[in-house]
Design a protein around this motif. Structure first.
Motif, PDB file in Angstrom:
ATOM      1  N   ASP A   1       0.831  -1.200   0.000  1.00 24.31           N
ATOM      2  CA  ASP A   1       0.000   0.000   0.000  1.00 24.31           C
ATOM      3  C   ASP A   1       0.870   1.255   0.000  1.00 24.31           C
ATOM      4  OD1 ASP A   1      -2.239  -1.583   0.054  1.00 24.31           O
ATOM      5  OD2 ASP A   1      -2.606  -1.316   2.208  1.00 24.31           O
ATOM      6  N   ASP A   2       1.957   1.211   0.761  1.00 24.69           N
ATOM      7  CA  ASP A   2       2.857   2.354   0.837  1.00 24.69           C
ATOM      8  C   ASP A   2       3.528   2.603  -0.517  1.00 24.69           C
ATOM      9  OD1 ASP A   2       4.079   4.454   2.341  1.00 24.69           O
ATOM     10  OD2 ASP A   2       5.934   3.277   2.366  1.00 24.69           O
ATOM     11  N   LEU A   3       3.920   1.551  -1.205  1.00 24.87           N
ATOM     12  CA  LEU A   3       4.550   1.707  -2.519  1.00 24.87           C
ATOM     13  C   LEU A   3       3.567   2.292  -3.536  1.00 24.87           C
ATOM     14  CD1 LEU A   3       6.617  -1.596  -2.707  1.00 24.87           C
ATOM     15  CD2 LEU A   3       7.459   0.707  -2.263  1.00 24.87           C
ATOM     16  N   ILE A   4       2.311   1.870  -3.464  1.00 22.30           N
ATOM     17  CA  ILE A   4       1.294   2.425  -4.359  1.00 22.30           C
ATOM     18  C   ILE A   4       1.098   3.910  -4.069  1.00 22.30           C
ATOM     19  CG2 ILE A   4      -1.180   2.373  -4.890  1.00 22.30           C
ATOM     20  CD1 ILE A   4      -1.028  -0.688  -4.369  1.00 22.30           C
ATOM     21  N   ARG A   5       1.056   4.272  -2.793  1.00 23.94           N
ATOM     22  CA  ARG A   5       0.897   5.677  -2.398  1.00 23.94           C
ATOM     23  C   ARG A   5       2.094   6.498  -2.878  1.00 23.94           C
ATOM     24  NH1 ARG A   5       0.907   5.114   2.873  1.00 23.94           N
ATOM     25  NH2 ARG A   5      -1.087   4.076   2.807  1.00 23.94           N
ATOM     26  N   GLN A   6       3.299   5.945  -2.783  1.00 23.15           N
ATOM     27  CA  GLN A   6       4.485   6.668  -3.241  1.00 23.15           C
ATOM     28  C   GLN A   6       4.424   6.911  -4.741  1.00 23.15           C
ATOM     29  OE1 GLN A   6       7.892   4.415  -2.010  1.00 23.15           O
ATOM     30  NE2 GLN A   6       7.841   5.185   0.089  1.00 23.15           N
ATOM     31  N   ALA A   7       3.963   5.919  -5.503  1.00 25.85           N
ATOM     32  CA  ALA A   7       3.857   6.073  -6.955  1.00 25.85           C
ATOM     33  C   ALA A   7       2.859   7.179  -7.306  1.00 25.85           C
ATOM     34  CB  ALA A   7       3.443   4.757  -7.595  1.00 25.85           C
ATOM     35  N   LYS A   8       1.731   7.228  -6.584  1.00 19.76           N
ATOM     36  CA  LYS A   8       0.748   8.289  -6.819  1.00 19.76           C
ATOM     37  C   LYS A   8       1.337   9.653  -6.483  1.00 19.76           C
ATOM     38  CE  LYS A   8      -3.432   5.581  -6.068  1.00 19.76           C
ATOM     39  NZ  LYS A   8      -4.602   5.374  -5.194  1.00 19.76           N
ATOM     40  N   ASP A   9       2.102   9.724  -5.397  1.00 15.97           N
ATOM     41  CA  ASP A   9       2.726  10.985  -5.009  1.00 15.97           C
ATOM     42  C   ASP A   9       3.702  11.465  -6.080  1.00 15.97           C
ATOM     43  OD1 ASP A   9       1.298  11.032  -2.666  1.00 15.97           O
ATOM     44  OD2 ASP A   9       2.965  10.341  -1.413  1.00 15.97           O
ATOM     45  N   LEU A  10       4.462  10.545  -6.644  1.00 15.20           N
ATOM     46  CA  LEU A  10       5.402  10.920  -7.711  1.00 15.20           C
ATOM     47  C   LEU A  10       4.660  11.481  -8.920  1.00 15.20           C
ATOM     48  CD1 LEU A  10       8.032   8.039  -7.597  1.00 15.20           C
ATOM     49  CD2 LEU A  10       8.372  10.428  -6.982  1.00 15.20           C
ATOM     50  N   GLU A  11       3.533  10.866  -9.282  1.00 16.37           N
ATOM     51  CA  GLU A  11       2.740  11.354 -10.407  1.00 16.37           C
ATOM     52  C   GLU A  11       2.211  12.765 -10.121  1.00 16.37           C
ATOM     53  OE1 GLU A  11       2.255  10.100 -13.472  1.00 16.37           O
ATOM     54  OE2 GLU A  11       3.725   8.595 -12.890  1.00 16.37           O
ATOM     55  N   GLU A  12       1.746  12.988  -8.892  1.00 18.82           N
ATOM     56  CA  GLU A  12       1.262  14.312  -8.516  1.00 18.82           C
ATOM     57  C   GLU A  12       2.383  15.349  -8.583  1.00 18.82           C
ATOM     58  OE1 GLU A  12      -1.773  15.560  -7.719  1.00 18.82           O
ATOM     59  OE2 GLU A  12      -2.600  13.642  -8.378  1.00 18.82           O
ATOM     60  N   GLN A  13       3.565  14.964  -8.143  1.00 21.85           N
ATOM     61  CA  GLN A  13       4.706  15.882  -8.192  1.00 21.85           C
ATOM     62  C   GLN A  13       5.050  16.239  -9.622  1.00 21.85           C
ATOM     63  OE1 GLN A  13       7.844  14.026  -5.959  1.00 21.85           O
ATOM     64  NE2 GLN A  13       6.804  14.300  -4.004  1.00 21.85           N
ATOM     65  N   LYS A  14       4.951  15.268 -10.538  1.00 21.03           N
ATOM     66  CA  LYS A  14       5.213  15.553 -11.948  1.00 21.03           C
ATOM     67  C   LYS A  14       4.195  16.544 -12.491  1.00 21.03           C
ATOM     68  CE  LYS A  14       7.323  11.095 -13.027  1.00 21.03           C
ATOM     69  NZ  LYS A  14       7.147   9.821 -13.752  1.00 21.03           N
ATOM     70  N   LEU A  15       2.930  16.372 -12.096  1.00 21.13           N
ATOM     71  CA  LEU A  15       1.893  17.302 -12.554  1.00 21.13           C
ATOM     72  C   LEU A  15       2.133  18.702 -12.011  1.00 21.13           C
ATOM     73  CD1 LEU A  15      -1.288  15.069 -12.198  1.00 21.13           C
ATOM     74  CD2 LEU A  15      -0.153  15.780 -14.303  1.00 21.13           C
ATOM     75  N   ILE A  16       2.586  18.797 -10.768  1.00 21.35           N
ATOM     76  CA  ILE A  16       2.867  20.099 -10.172  1.00 21.35           C
ATOM     77  C   ILE A  16       4.020  20.773 -10.912  1.00 21.35           C
ATOM     78  CG2 ILE A  16       3.780  21.235  -8.111  1.00 21.35           C
ATOM     79  CD1 ILE A  16       2.180  19.144  -6.474  1.00 21.35           C
ATOM     80  N   LYS A  17       5.048  20.015 -11.236  1.00 18.59           N
ATOM     81  CA  LYS A  17       6.184  20.573 -11.966  1.00 18.59           C
ATOM     82  C   LYS A  17       5.755  21.060 -13.340  1.00 18.59           C
ATOM     83  CE  LYS A  17       9.735  17.896  -9.620  1.00 18.59           C
ATOM     84  NZ  LYS A  17      10.721  16.815  -9.738  1.00 18.59           N
ATOM     85  N   ARG A  18       4.856  20.299 -14.007  1.00 18.86           N
ATOM     86  CA  ARG A  18       4.369  20.713 -15.324  1.00 18.86           C
ATOM     87  C   ARG A  18       3.567  22.003 -15.231  1.00 18.86           C
ATOM     88  NH1 ARG A  18       2.011  15.019 -17.155  1.00 18.86           N
ATOM     89  NH2 ARG A  18       3.983  13.902 -17.269  1.00 18.86           N
TER      90      ARG A  18
END
Length: 94
Positions: free
Chosen positions: A41-58
């Motif tokens: 569950d933690d790894l899935i949450r980390q992957a979602k966080d990375l995607e959100e960070q990419k969207l914020i950078k964009r």
């Protein structure tokens, strides 16, 4: 108790064995507190966080973020909440 030993152990176990492990830890008198976590569950949450960070950078580079895109796609609905409350209060209670 202010002093203690903190231990982190990563292990793989079948889902049906987790409750048995938890029970054995609770019955051990020397362990005051414990916490069992599902790392998947933690790894899935980390992957979602990375995607959100990419969207914020964009969005910082001028590209619209996913939140803005989804907000633009949704129709705007306006409700007069006071009017709805007054209407509900005027109705006869059954």
């Amino acid at each position: 108790t202010r002093n203690g030993f903190y231990v982190q152990i990563k292990f793989n176990a079948a889902t049906d064995k987790i409750s048995e492990i938890d029970h054995k830890i609770r019955m051990t008198g020397t362990i005051i507190r414990h916490l069992l976590l599902n790392i998947d569950d933690d790894l899935i949450r980390q992957a979602k966080d990375l995607e959100e960070q990419k969207l914020i950078k964009r969005s910082r580079t001028g590209e619209p973020s996913a939140a803005k895109k989804s907000a633009e796609a949704k129709p705007h609905i306006e409700i007069d909440l006071d009017k709805q409350i007054e209407k509900a209060l005027e109705e006869e209670i059954k």
